[in-house]
Write a protein that holds these residues in place. Structure first.
Motif, PDB file in Angstrom:
ATOM      1  N   ARG A  43       0.836  -1.207   0.000  1.00 29.55           N
ATOM      2  CA  ARG A  43       0.000   0.000   0.000  1.00 29.55           C
ATOM      3  C   ARG A  43       0.869   1.255   0.000  1.00 29.55           C
ATOM      4  N   TYR A  44       1.979   1.212   0.720  1.00 24.95           N
ATOM      5  CA  TYR A  44       2.877   2.365   0.764  1.00 24.95           C
ATOM      6  C   TYR A  44       3.485   2.621  -0.614  1.00 24.95           C
ATOM      7  N   ARG A  45       3.906   1.573  -1.272  1.00 26.01           N
ATOM      8  CA  ARG A  45       4.467   1.731  -2.619  1.00 26.01           C
ATOM      9  C   ARG A  45       3.420   2.305  -3.573  1.00 26.01           C
ATOM     10  N   ASP A  46       2.208   1.786  -3.507  1.00 29.13           N
ATOM     11  CA  ASP A  46       1.136   2.303  -4.363  1.00 29.13           C
ATOM     12  C   ASP A  46       0.908   3.791  -4.102  1.00 29.13           C
ATOM     13  N   ALA A  47       0.935   4.170  -2.816  1.00 32.09           N
ATOM     14  CA  ALA A  47       0.712   5.576  -2.463  1.00 32.09           C
ATOM     15  C   ALA A  47       1.808   6.468  -3.040  1.00 32.09           C
ATOM     16  N   LEU A  48       3.063   6.016  -2.959  1.00 32.01           N
ATOM     17  CA  LEU A  48       4.157   6.828  -3.495  1.00 32.01           C
ATOM     18  C   LEU A  48       4.127   6.878  -5.020  1.00 32.01           C
ATOM     19  N   LEU A  49       3.760   5.784  -5.656  1.00 30.66           N
ATOM     20  CA  LEU A  49       3.622   5.806  -7.114  1.00 30.66           C
ATOM     21  C   LEU A  49       2.561   6.818  -7.532  1.00 30.66           C
ATOM     22  N   ASP A  50       1.454   6.847  -6.798  1.00 32.69           N
ATOM     23  CA  ASP A  50       0.401   7.820  -7.099  1.00 32.69           C
ATOM     24  C   ASP A  50       0.880   9.245  -6.832  1.00 32.69           C
ATOM     25  N   TYR A  51       1.505   9.447  -5.683  1.00 32.02           N
ATOM     26  CA  TYR A  51       1.894  10.808  -5.295  1.00 32.02           C
ATOM     27  C   TYR A  51       2.938  11.393  -6.244  1.00 32.02           C
ATOM     28  N   TRP A  52       3.939  10.588  -6.611  1.00 31.18           N
ATOM     29  CA  TRP A  52       5.028  11.078  -7.460  1.00 31.18           C
ATOM     30  C   TRP A  52       4.769  10.859  -8.945  1.00 31.18           C
ATOM     31  N   GLY A  53       3.560  10.460  -9.283  1.00 29.97           N
ATOM     32  CA  GLY A  53       3.218  10.297 -10.689  1.00 29.97           C
ATOM     33  C   GLY A  53       4.003   9.204 -11.384  1.00 29.97           C
ATOM     34  N   GLY A  54       4.417   8.182 -10.615  1.00 24.20           N
ATOM     35  CA  GLY A  54       5.124   7.049 -11.202  1.00 24.20           C
ATOM     36  C   GLY A  54       6.550   7.342 -11.618  1.00 24.20           C
ATOM     37  N   ALA A  55       7.148   8.413 -11.075  1.00 24.45           N
ATOM     38  CA  ALA A  55       8.517   8.786 -11.465  1.00 24.45           C
ATOM     39  C   ALA A  55       9.352   9.077 -10.223  1.00 24.45           C
ATOM     40  N   CYS A  56      10.646   8.812 -10.327  1.00 21.62           N
ATOM     41  CA  CYS A  56      11.572   9.039  -9.212  1.00 21.62           C
ATOM     42  C   CYS A  56      11.478  10.482  -8.721  1.00 21.62           C
ATOM     43  N   ALA A  57      11.501  10.642  -7.405  1.00 21.62           N
ATOM     44  CA  ALA A  57      11.374  11.968  -6.801  1.00 21.62           C
ATOM     45  C   ALA A  57      12.571  12.864  -7.082  1.00 21.62           C
ATOM     46  N   VAL A  58      13.681  12.274  -7.510  1.00 20.44           N
ATOM     47  CA  VAL A  58      14.885  13.058  -7.810  1.00 20.44           C
ATOM     48  C   VAL A  58      15.155  13.103  -9.307  1.00 20.44           C
ATOM     49  N   THR A  59      15.267  11.946  -9.925  1.00 22.08           N
ATOM     50  CA  THR A  59      15.722  11.883 -11.317  1.00 22.08           C
ATOM     51  C   THR A  59      14.601  12.000 -12.336  1.00 22.08           C
ATOM     52  N   GLY A  60      13.369  11.709 -11.912  1.00 18.15           N
ATOM     53  CA  GLY A  60      12.261  11.701 -12.857  1.00 18.15           C
ATOM     54  C   GLY A  60      12.166  10.431 -13.674  1.00 18.15           C
ATOM     55  N   VAL A  61      13.044   9.460 -13.416  1.00 19.80           N
ATOM     56  CA  VAL A  61      12.986   8.178 -14.128  1.00 19.80           C
ATOM     57  C   VAL A  61      11.638   7.515 -13.850  1.00 19.80           C
ATOM     58  N   ALA A  62      10.977   7.051 -14.913  1.00 18.23           N
ATOM     59  CA  ALA A  62       9.622   6.506 -14.777  1.00 18.23           C
ATOM     60  C   ALA A  62       9.560   5.022 -15.128  1.00 18.23           C
ATOM     61  N   VAL A  63      10.652   4.309 -14.906  1.00 22.04           N
ATOM     62  CA  VAL A  63      10.674   2.857 -15.115  1.00 22.04           C
ATOM     63  C   VAL A  63      10.232   2.212 -13.803  1.00 22.04           C
ATOM     64  N   THR A  64       8.990   1.776 -13.749  1.00 20.19           N
ATOM     65  CA  THR A  64       8.406   1.301 -12.494  1.00 20.19           C
ATOM     66  C   THR A  64       9.244   0.211 -11.842  1.00 20.19           C
ATOM     67  N   GLU A  65       9.793  -0.673 -12.660  1.00 18.09           N
ATOM     68  CA  GLU A  65      10.573  -1.791 -12.116  1.00 18.09           C
ATOM     69  C   GLU A  65      11.837  -1.325 -11.397  1.00 18.09           C
ATOM     70  N   ALA A  66      12.299  -0.122 -11.699  1.00 13.27           N
ATOM     71  CA  ALA A  66      13.537   0.390 -11.099  1.00 13.27           C
ATOM     72  C   ALA A  66      13.270   1.299  -9.905  1.00 13.27           C
ATOM     73  N   LEU A  67      12.007   1.467  -9.539  1.00 13.69           N
ATOM     74  CA  LEU A  67      11.651   2.408  -8.481  1.00 13.69           C
ATOM     75  C   LEU A  67      11.362   1.682  -7.176  1.00 13.69           C
ATOM     76  N   ARG A  68      11.763   2.311  -6.079  1.00 18.50           N
ATOM     77  CA  ARG A  68      11.564   1.754  -4.744  1.00 18.50           C
ATOM     78  C   ARG A  68      10.865   2.787  -3.864  1.00 18.50           C
ATOM     79  N   ALA A  69      10.022   2.292  -2.977  1.00 17.68           N
ATOM     80  CA  ALA A  69       9.342   3.161  -2.014  1.00 17.68           C
ATOM     81  C   ALA A  69      10.206   3.260  -0.765  1.00 17.68           C
ATOM     82  N   SER A  70      10.850   4.394  -0.577  1.00 19.01           N
ATOM     83  CA  SER A  70      11.831   4.570   0.495  1.00 19.01           C
ATOM     84  C   SER A  70      11.228   5.324   1.673  1.00 19.01           C
ATOM     85  N   HIS A  71      11.291   4.722   2.838  1.00 18.46           N
ATOM     86  CA  HIS A  71      10.852   5.399   4.055  1.00 18.46           C
ATOM     87  C   HIS A  71      11.957   6.316   4.579  1.00 18.46           C
TER      88      HIS A  71
END
Length: 255
Positions: A140-168
């Motif tokens: 659920r946390y990962r889903d929330a971050l994907l929604d919040y950040w529009g499916g892209a890294c909060a720093v780089t903007g990379v939008a490859v879902t498989e390469a993204l992690r939900a970091s606490h």
């Protein structure tokens, strides 16, 4: 508002996260969803559409203003010029409504209740149940971050879902309750290398979103990891800051 305009608004809602029509009488179409608790009242204008949100969380309107400042009025009304713009506004509002507190917590509790119901009596209250709760929470946390950040890294903007992690920022195990664990502001969606470093407190961010790096990382380490000076978060909400302060304190202990 004529029947064609109502139909267009209803379809825009259905296709963009507001699939239920609560009311289509009067001057506005009231849109809602089973997936979140926000509502939108949409009115057709001569030159576009007017949208008033009844947000499920106070954080929704400030977040929408970040992306749609040009369309925002002083009275928290958004006036969008085209149907495509209406769709974009509704879609972002729906995503944020699912990501922001406390929709993720509600979704998590529903999922846990369903999972526990299917467990054997012997498994309930054991390590098995704890692991199920943790897995569901992290999903659920990962889903929330994907929604919040529009499916892209909060720093780089990379939008490859498989390469993204939900970091606490404040780790799962150290959070005081589910509201903290599942808070979309308690961390960032990061590409895997940044996630690994953030998780180990080898990088952090200041209150302006600028990347901080540990002295334990050499220039060659940083270069090899694709990290360079000037990297920043794409944006930073005020709600992120107390979690970031917690993370920086731990980061500075090892820096």
């Amino acid at each position: 508002m004529n029947p064609l305009q109502r139909t267009i608004i209803e379809k825009a809602g259905h296709d963009n996260g507001f699939e239920h029509v609560l009311s289509s009488a009067g001057d506005a179409v009231i849109l809602a969803s089973a997936r979140h608790r926000s509502q939108a009242a949409v009115t057709a204008l001569a030159g576009g559409f007017e949208v008033r949100f009844q947000p499920a969380t106070p954080a929704l309107l400030p977040e929408l203003l970040r992306s749609f400042q040009l369309w925002a009025g002083a009275d928290d009304v958004f006036r969008v010029p085209t149907l495509a713009d209406l769709a974009a506004l509704l879609r972002r509002a729906a995503s944020l409504s699912q990501a922001l507190p406390n929709q993720a917590v509600r979704d998590y509790h529903v999922a846990v209740a369903q999972a526990v119901k299917t467990m054997s009596a012997e498994a309930r209250g054991t390590e098995v149940e704890r692991l199920v709760r943790q897995r569901l929470g992290q999903e659920r946390y990962r889903d929330a971050l994907l929604d919040y950040w529009g499916g892209a890294c909060a720093v780089t903007g990379v939008a490859v879902t498989e390469a993204l992690r939900a970091s606490h920022a404040k780790p799962w195990a150290e959070c005081t309750d589910d509201a903290e664990r599942l808070d979309a502001f308690n961390g960032f969606l990061l590409v895997a290398n940044l996630d690994a470093l953030f998780d180990r407190f080898l990088i952090s961010f200041d209150d302006a979103g600028h990347l901080l790096t540990s002295t334990r990382l050499s220039p060659s380490d940083l270069s090899g990891l694709g990290i360079h000076s000037g990297m920043t978060l794409r944006w930073l909400a005020s709600e992120h800051r107390h979690y970031l302060q917690w993370h920086r304190e731990r980061f500075l202990l090892g820096a």
